[in-house]
Write an enzyme that holds these catalytic residues in place. Structure first.
Site, PDB file in Angstrom:
ATOM      1  N   SER A 125       9.577   3.255   5.317  1.00 43.81           N
ATOM      2  CA  SER A 125       8.776   2.050   5.521  1.00 43.81           C
ATOM      3  C   SER A 125       7.875   1.775   4.325  1.00 43.81           C
ATOM      4  O   SER A 125       7.378   2.693   3.678  1.00 43.81           O
ATOM      5  CB  SER A 125       7.909   2.256   6.763  1.00 43.81           C
ATOM      6  OG  SER A 125       6.884   1.292   6.835  1.00 43.81           O
ATOM      7  N   TYR A 149       1.289   6.071  11.508  1.00 44.92           N
ATOM      8  CA  TYR A 149       2.712   5.702  11.433  1.00 44.92           C
ATOM      9  C   TYR A 149       3.230   5.889  10.004  1.00 44.92           C
ATOM     10  O   TYR A 149       4.243   6.542   9.767  1.00 44.92           O
ATOM     11  CB  TYR A 149       2.916   4.249  11.884  1.00 44.92           C
ATOM     12  CG  TYR A 149       4.275   3.707  11.511  1.00 44.92           C
ATOM     13  CD1 TYR A 149       5.426   4.150  12.154  1.00 44.92           C
ATOM     14  CD2 TYR A 149       4.417   2.766  10.487  1.00 44.92           C
ATOM     15  CE1 TYR A 149       6.680   3.663  11.784  1.00 44.92           C
ATOM     16  CE2 TYR A 149       5.654   2.279  10.121  1.00 44.92           C
ATOM     17  CZ  TYR A 149       6.793   2.733  10.778  1.00 44.92           C
ATOM     18  OH  TYR A 149       8.020   2.268  10.407  1.00 44.92           O
ATOM     19  N   LYS A 153       6.095   8.703   8.131  1.00 46.09           N
ATOM     20  CA  LYS A 153       7.210   8.367   7.235  1.00 46.09           C
ATOM     21  C   LYS A 153       7.066   9.088   5.894  1.00 46.09           C
ATOM     22  O   LYS A 153       8.036   9.588   5.327  1.00 46.09           O
ATOM     23  CB  LYS A 153       7.279   6.847   7.028  1.00 46.09           C
ATOM     24  CG  LYS A 153       7.606   6.054   8.286  1.00 46.09           C
ATOM     25  CD  LYS A 153       9.019   6.310   8.777  1.00 46.09           C
ATOM     26  CE  LYS A 153       9.398   5.426   9.941  1.00 46.09           C
ATOM     27  NZ  LYS A 153      10.757   5.671  10.437  1.00 46.09           N
TER      28      LYS A 153
END
Length: 334
Positions: A125, A149, A153
């Protein structure tokens, strides 16, 4: 025949990638826990591809189940889409995100390693870049995730780098997504989050257009951008899905780890997207400015030069097509 395993393959990006893989007659199977998709996605995707889909319901943290699936189905490569993906939810529930995203990926990599399967495409991402130091963002931009989040990643990418150092037989590609919107031309699949689970702009816009919500919440209008609203690189889901097929071809003939930005290279503000949506649909959207969300950056858009050159991939669809296809899908799914 060798098969591709798509973890989280019934999700938004996974299902559109599955549709394109089917078009080019690639054999695949799907592993999904259905936590962020509707059960009817199976029949919808089967209608798109015109045949039954081989799939298993399961959790990526279940290593023993994955070991059996990879072995029994002659899996040769894995496209790993399965993850929790809400920035706001990750701020509120960081442990859940580290457990599912990081431990889940380790579980999958262990299952692959035990079976000698070492071709891995990872859904990364653009959130791992954090607040941009410069724009557009290329693959060498410093990595400074500013929410849990994005941190998950980033942590997974670090694990993958260490894995390749330890065993050079792995071929890994990390695809850093920018902001996918839009839907499949069949209008059978699209961004269809379970009610109340998405803070994404397009599903929220559609809810307002359909009268399911009073207004669209705009998180901040005091960013240093042309109209004060956040700027993002919106990419049509079909362009994003086609990049996975190109990346898979590249994966088969490469070793080591490769990083690719998947975006258009253009930034559009939240207000520009809303204006385009209004023009395409003819529906006026009621807007409400609220405070910024924790973990949001002001502007973020890609330099996709490397993907254009190495993967021989380019985006084809514009913002009008993104809004139009998303709206058509939303009307068709009811």
């Amino acid at each position: 025949m060798n098969r591709i395993l798509l973890t989280g393959g019934f999700g938004y990006i996974g299902s559109h990638t599955a549709a394109i893989l089917s078009e080019i007659n690639e054999e695949f199977m799907i592993f999904d826990d259905f936590s962020n998709c509707r059960e009817n996605i199976v029949e919808r995707l089967e209608k798109v591809i015109g045949k039954k889909i081989s799939y298993v319901k399961g959790d990526i943290r279940d290593t023993s189940k994955l070991i059996k699936i990879i072995k029994n189905n002659k899996i040769s490569s894995v496209l790993h889409f399965a993850a929790l993906k809400s920035i706001q939810d990750s701020v509120n529930n960081p442990l859940k995100y580290y457990e599912v995203n990081v431990l889940g990926t380790i579980s999958l990599l262990n299952a692959m390693q035990i079976n000698g399967v070492k071709k891995f495409l990872f859904s990364s991402s653009a959130s791992i870049y954090g607040e941009p130091k410069y724009l557009p963002i290329d693959e060498n931009h410093p990595l400074m995730a500013i929410n849990p989040y994005g941190e998950t990643k980033l942590m997974i990418e670090k694990i993958l780098r260490d894995l390749v150092k330890y065993d050079q037989n792995w071929s890994i590609s990390c695809l850093r997504y920018f902001n996918p919107i839009g839907a499949h031309p069949s209008c059978l699949i699209g961004d269809d989050p379970i009610s109340g689970k998405s803070q994404n702009l397009m599903p929220s816009l559609i809810d307002v257009a359909k009268g399911l919500k009073k207004n669209i919440d705009i998180y901040g209008n005091n960013y240093e951008t042309k109209d004060g609203t956040g700027v993002r690189d919106y990419i049509h889901i079909m362009d994003l899905a086609s990049a996975h097929v190109k990346a898979l071809t590249h994966l088969k003939k490469s070793v080591g780890i490769n990083i690719f930005n998947l975006g258009t290279g253009k930034g559009y503000s939240v207000m520009e997207l809303i204006d385009t949506f209004e023009n395409v649909t003819g529906i006026k959207i009621s807007k409400k400015i609220i405070k910024r969300r924790e973990g949001d950056v002001s502007s973020c858009y890609a330099d996709p030069t490397k993907s254009n050159r190495v993967l021989e991939w380019k985006t084809k669809m514009d913002l009008n097509q993104m809004c139009s296809s998303a709206w058509k899908f939303s009307k068709n799914k009811n």
